[in-house]
Design an enzyme around this catalytic site. Structure first.
Site, PDB file in Angstrom:
ATOM      1  N   LYS A  22      46.809  14.507  14.840  1.00 48.81           N
ATOM      2  CA  LYS A  22      45.496  14.109  14.287  1.00 48.81           C
ATOM      3  C   LYS A  22      44.354  14.528  15.215  1.00 48.81           C
ATOM      4  CE  LYS A  22      44.004   9.765  15.047  1.00 48.81           C
ATOM      5  NZ  LYS A  22      42.718   9.352  15.561  1.00 48.81           N
ATOM      6  N   ASN A  23      44.497  14.171  16.491  1.00 46.04           N
ATOM      7  CA  ASN A  23      43.358  14.362  17.397  1.00 46.04           C
ATOM      8  C   ASN A  23      43.130  15.815  17.777  1.00 46.04           C
ATOM      9  OD1 ASN A  23      42.729  11.721  17.233  1.00 46.04           O
ATOM     10  ND2 ASN A  23      43.666  11.125  19.187  1.00 46.04           N
ATOM     11  N   CYS A 116      37.435   3.238  16.360  1.00 45.04           N
ATOM     12  CA  CYS A 116      38.205   2.030  16.659  1.00 45.04           C
ATOM     13  C   CYS A 116      37.467   1.163  17.676  1.00 45.04           C
ATOM     14  CB  CYS A 116      39.558   2.423  17.249  1.00 45.04           C
ATOM     15  SG  CYS A 116      40.725   3.011  16.022  1.00 45.04           S
ATOM     16  N   ARG A 121      32.649   2.904  24.347  1.00 45.89           N
ATOM     17  CA  ARG A 121      32.763   4.290  23.893  1.00 45.89           C
ATOM     18  C   ARG A 121      31.412   4.993  23.705  1.00 45.89           C
ATOM     19  NH1 ARG A 121      37.362   5.160  19.575  1.00 45.89           N
ATOM     20  NH2 ARG A 121      37.718   7.014  20.811  1.00 45.89           N
ATOM     21  N   ASP A 306      46.846   5.873  24.217  1.00 47.43           N
ATOM     22  CA  ASP A 306      47.183   5.764  22.790  1.00 47.43           C
ATOM     23  C   ASP A 306      48.625   5.312  22.550  1.00 47.43           C
ATOM     24  OD1 ASP A 306      44.654   6.466  22.121  1.00 47.43           O
ATOM     25  OD2 ASP A 306      45.120   8.497  21.451  1.00 47.43           O
ATOM     26  N   ARG A 398      44.875   5.823   8.926  1.00 46.48           N
ATOM     27  CA  ARG A 398      43.981   6.751   9.627  1.00 46.48           C
ATOM     28  C   ARG A 398      44.770   7.710  10.508  1.00 46.48           C
ATOM     29  NH1 ARG A 398      39.330   4.065  12.916  1.00 46.48           N
ATOM     30  NH2 ARG A 398      39.172   6.271  13.363  1.00 46.48           N
TER      31      ARG A 398
END
Ligand code: EPZ
Length: 419
Positions: A22-23, A116, A121, A306, A398
């Site tokens: 995903k990232n 999230c 952040r 993660d 997600r």
């Protein structure tokens, strides 16, 4: 809102196909804004976050075709250089359109991002990098308004802390800048290397991706390319830990151990055997019960933040006491009280969690407020006695493609309850 109902206690046997990362996919997709030619991306996971970014790209004028895991993107012209709040607020990776829009069009107006709820952040490092390349940046009612009418210029960018997103953003902007950009204290995550490989296939000149110093020599234009997204290392680690929690043996097709960094050693110390072959990784628990291992999250190649929630779930029933320190985000233990509701013995003191292993968890209704924490709760549910109901499944949608299908195939009792 959908929930996942899990009846725990069944060992997992079978094969799980690991999806594209995903990232990585999200940043590679943003690269499509840098050229008027077609970028074809293979191995793209079908995820809510990918759909969200596609909506934003379409709004910027990108033509999108998504067939199977193959995504074709073409930004013939940029229809709008504005990324509105509604499309950016839910997901932080959407913010990475700012650099490419600025590099190609000389201006962009992008809402400050959401994502999230795992910490403050900020995006100060992203903005400092763009400002160093000559962009004029203002903040206006929640939007970043950036201009570089003469184009961006190469610069020296020295990041005070390691940031994946800011490193990627700096690269995405520097590829079309005039002259050379040198990024020091760059993030070294495999997703950075993947993005750089895609950009190089598009004609960019980048050296050092995967090390802490990256040099980008700007080129006047980029062209179309084909790129295959690398396998998702976080999904790999999560399913490896599923075998640790539930027992059994899984074959993780497409997984690559070299992408896992320090996580390999940590999982082996905890009692998992990971065996790589050219097409994937086999994983099984070698002990009756996993061993407690201490952990500190770090930028790559350290143990990834993660996977911290999933690892905590694994440690709840390990033999001994595990001390887990989170150093990347300041609010990433929200799964701890939820695991406590299932009978885990966890005490949190600031950025450190102490997990005293218990023999067995008991299923309970739980919920998490971020993606990886939700996966931690799923893992806990797979090992627990009785039924666990994981609320707010949209977090999992997600970031984990076909989660319940993949687990059911290996014998898990897990189903989605629509609601
Ligand atoms: C990426 O987030 C990932 N997201 C995250 O995955 C991952 O947890 C994180 O990298 C660390 O590996 C995506 O790739 C979309 P950072 P990112 O910038 O880039 C601070 C998931 O679950 N910081 O490396 O946002 C920041 O607050 C997600 O898939 C600044 O202070 O992470 C954090 O403490 C969650 N100023 C630290 O740096 C900035 O301008 C590292 O964050 C930028 C970051």
């Amino acid at each position: 809102m959908d929930k996942l109902a899990i009846i725990g206690g069944r060992p997992l046997f079978g094969e799980i196909a690991i999806s594209g990362a995903k990232n990585s996919a999200l940043k590679v997709m943003a690269a499509s804004l840098l050229t008027d030619e077609t970028l074809t991306i293979f191995n793209v996971p079908r995820l809510a976050d990918v759909d969200m970014l596609l909506k934003l790209l379409a709004q910027h004028g990108v033509d999108v075709t998504f067939e199977g895991p193959t995504l074709t993107l073409q930004a013939r012209t940029i229809a709008s250089t504005e990324a509105p709040y509604d499309l950016v607020r839910k997901m932080r990776a959407t913010f990475n359109v700012l650099g490419p829009l600025l590099a190609r069009e000389g201006k962009a107006k992008v809402s400050l991002p959401g994502g999230c709820a795992i910490g403050a952040r900020p995006v100060d490092l992203h903005l400092k990098a763009l400002a160093a390349m000559g962009a004029k940046i203002d903040l206006d009612e929640g939007y970043v308004v950036a201009a570089a009418p003469q184009g961006l210029s190469g610069a020296r960018i020295d990041f005070p802390i390691v940031s994946v997103g800011a490193t990627e953003h700096a690269i995405l902007a520097a590829v079309l800048a005039k002259g050379e950009t040198v990024i020091s204290n760059a993030a070294r995550e495999p997703e950075i290397v993947d993005l750089a490989n895609c950009l190089m296939a598009m004609g960019a000149r980048i050296e050092g991706a995967g090390t802490s110093t990256i040099a980008v020599s700007g080129v006047p234009r980029l062209h179309g390319a084909h790129h295959t997204v690398l396998p998702d290392r976080i999904e790999t680690g999560a399913y490896a830990m599923a075998a640790g929690v539930a027992g059994g043996e899984l074959y993780l097709r497409h997984a690559r151990l070299d992408l896992l960094g320090a996580a390999v050693g940590v999982l082996e110390e905890a009692g998992l055997k990971l065996t790589a072959d050219p097409t994937g990784v086999r994983v099984r628990r070698t002990l009756d019960r996993c061993r407690a291992v201490n952990l500190v999250t770090q930028p790559f190649p350290g143990f990834p933040t993660d996977l911290q929630a999933q690892f905590m779930a694994l440690m709840t029933t390990a033999d001994g006491t595990s001390v887990i320190k989170e150093t990347i985000f300041e609010n990433r233990f929200m799964h701890a009280p939820e695991l406590g509701r299932m009978g885990a013995n966890i005490s949190v003191d600031g950025q450190t969690a102490t997990v005293r292993g218990v023999r067995r968890l008991k299923g309970a209704p739980v919920m998490a407020t971020d993606l990886r924490a939700s996966m931690g709760l799923v893992l806990a549910g797979l090992g627990a006695e009785g039924q666990t109901l994981v609320n707010r499944v949209y977090h999992l949608d997600r970031g984990f493609e076909r989660l319940e299908d993949k687990l059911v195939q290996c014998g898990a009792l897990i189903e989605r309850v629509r609601g």
